[in-house]
Design an enzyme around this catalytic site. Sequence first.
Site, PDB file in Angstrom:
ATOM      1  N   SER A 130      31.800 -10.971  -8.231  1.00  0.00           N
ATOM      2  CA  SER A 130      32.906 -11.620  -8.189  1.00  0.00           C
ATOM      3  C   SER A 130      32.092 -12.429  -6.641  1.00  0.00           C
ATOM      4  CB  SER A 130      34.238 -10.621  -6.853  1.00  0.00           C
ATOM      5  OG  SER A 130      34.778 -11.356  -6.197  1.00  0.00           O
ATOM      6  N   LYS A 185      37.204  -4.537 -11.813  1.00  0.00           N
ATOM      7  CA  LYS A 185      36.784  -6.381 -11.749  1.00  0.00           C
ATOM      8  C   LYS A 185      38.170  -6.456 -11.012  1.00  0.00           C
ATOM      9  CE  LYS A 185      35.478 -10.431 -10.549  1.00  0.00           C
ATOM     10  NZ  LYS A 185      36.331 -11.066 -10.715  1.00  0.00           N
ATOM     11  N   HIS A 188      39.890  -6.011  -8.850  1.00  0.00           N
ATOM     12  CA  HIS A 188      39.896  -7.005  -7.402  1.00  0.00           C
ATOM     13  C   HIS A 188      40.731  -8.461  -8.148  1.00  0.00           C
ATOM     14  CE1 HIS A 188      37.452 -10.400  -6.615  1.00  0.00           C
ATOM     15  NE2 HIS A 188      37.316  -9.404  -5.503  1.00  0.00           N
ATOM     16  N   ASN A 189      40.935  -8.627  -9.229  1.00  0.00           N
ATOM     17  CA  ASN A 189      41.499  -9.756  -9.127  1.00  0.00           C
ATOM     18  C   ASN A 189      42.911 -10.107  -9.388  1.00  0.00           C
ATOM     19  OD1 ASN A 189      38.549 -10.295 -10.191  1.00  0.00           O
ATOM     20  ND2 ASN A 189      38.995 -11.746 -11.199  1.00  0.00           N
ATOM     21  N   GLU A 192      43.157  -9.759  -4.928  1.00  0.00           N
ATOM     22  CA  GLU A 192      42.602 -11.311  -4.785  1.00  0.00           C
ATOM     23  C   GLU A 192      44.402 -11.723  -5.099  1.00  0.00           C
ATOM     24  OE1 GLU A 192      41.004 -14.264  -6.948  1.00  0.00           O
ATOM     25  OE2 GLU A 192      38.905 -12.841  -6.438  1.00  0.00           O
TER      26      GLU A 192
END
Length: 484
Positions: A130, A185, A188-189, A192
């Site tokens: 990222s 991940k 995480h996105n 986001e």
Amino acid sequence: MKKLADIGLIGLAVMGENLVLNMESKGFTVAVYNRTVEKVDKFINGRGAGKNFIGAHSLKELVDSLERPRKVMMLVKAGQPVDDLIEQLIPLLDKGDIIIDGGNSHFPDTNRRTKYVESKGLLYIGTGVSGGEEGALKGPSMMPGGSPAAWPYVKDIFQAVAAKVEDGTPCCDWVGENGAGHFVKMVHNGIEYGDMQVINEAYFLMKELLGMTDDEQHEVFKKWNTGKLDSYLIEITRDILAFKDEDGTPLVEKILDTAGQKGTGKWTVDAALDLGIPLTLIGESVFSRCLSAQKDLRVEASKVISAPKKQFKGDKQQFIDDLENAIYASKIVSYAQGYDLMMEAAKEYGWNLNYGGIALMWRGGCIIRSVFLGDIKKAFDKNPNLRHLLLDPFFKEQVESAQEGWRRVCAVAMENGIPVPAMASALSYFDGFRTERLPANLLQAQRDYFGAHTYERIDRPRGEFFHTNWTGRGGDTASTTYNV
């Protein structure tokens, strides 16, 4: 230059090109290959000129140029291209060699690929990367998972190129087995998506309700970025609002209001539904992008459906302060939900996740990096068995102190017909989370009434299920008890 490279990379698009430049700058020799071989020559003679790169015009040439155990990293489009490339690499590699997927692959694919590649005597890593173009070049956040035996061979490279926090600790560590790295991940996105939607709602309220100019909002975001909201996304929003088009007007106001997405937010929501975790804020953020894409339909509706007249009568500065609290509290809820999802996934898939370590990996290099993550790290350092982020004393106090302004923002937005789906869903989740008895008792009665789905009683032990003949016309046969 060394005769053999430390690592090979396939895929010289934006991320791949910048990542190999990062690796080379840290003292590693990198072999590079791209399906369009002209890109290899262009890179070797351009940005890579005079540096420790080995250009390869075939996969065999790439593999033959690597030190053993060979480490081949793929940065290609997720999905079938990854599987196709794995099939091409396997015959060229020997036992103990390592295939690395650095793209945005879906974690079930990484689970499957790890098992398959290991069955061929090789090792596999699926790592989230990222930070975008700048992060790849200057230091991304990296979240590797897969075959644990592969980690010692790539650790020095990954941690050298990763972003560093203040004390020099790299924003990269081993996450867990199989698809754990890509799962983290993915979360995480998803977070986001939530952070961006909450910020967008604050922008919209300041613009539509307070009548603030982009320059005035720029100053607000500039101030926010020096306090508890200090983060990459607040920082870039500050810069975007000040950016002028060629005619001197704000560029952002000329951008069409239809948002795109690449699917990782949807994957996060899908995983939450599969695991039964209420990921409400991220879910609303995904649906907000879907609604934005229905531009023509919204334009049509705006012409025929009436709405409240927007009018703000309160203290403007107080409302801006309330907005700061609403963003902060919503952000806490978003991370709390994301961590809840990771905890459930760890149980489901047998992963041993380091939750404080994940917060540290997100402290630098990645899109959701913020000072806020240091508080999450402290929470799990203090209590590694913390069941939920909102039960940590610090976060409990922060949300409690922010909730008055948070509620005012949501109430004023609804009174004026301004959509705040992420902030409102986060507030509803918070209220549901802190409520000892919810109305699901009535829901269970309804389910039993029309479908004999049974229910538990508060005056009997958990695990005992009952069915009532509510109408006197039904029988005693109950539906099988199961959970989706």
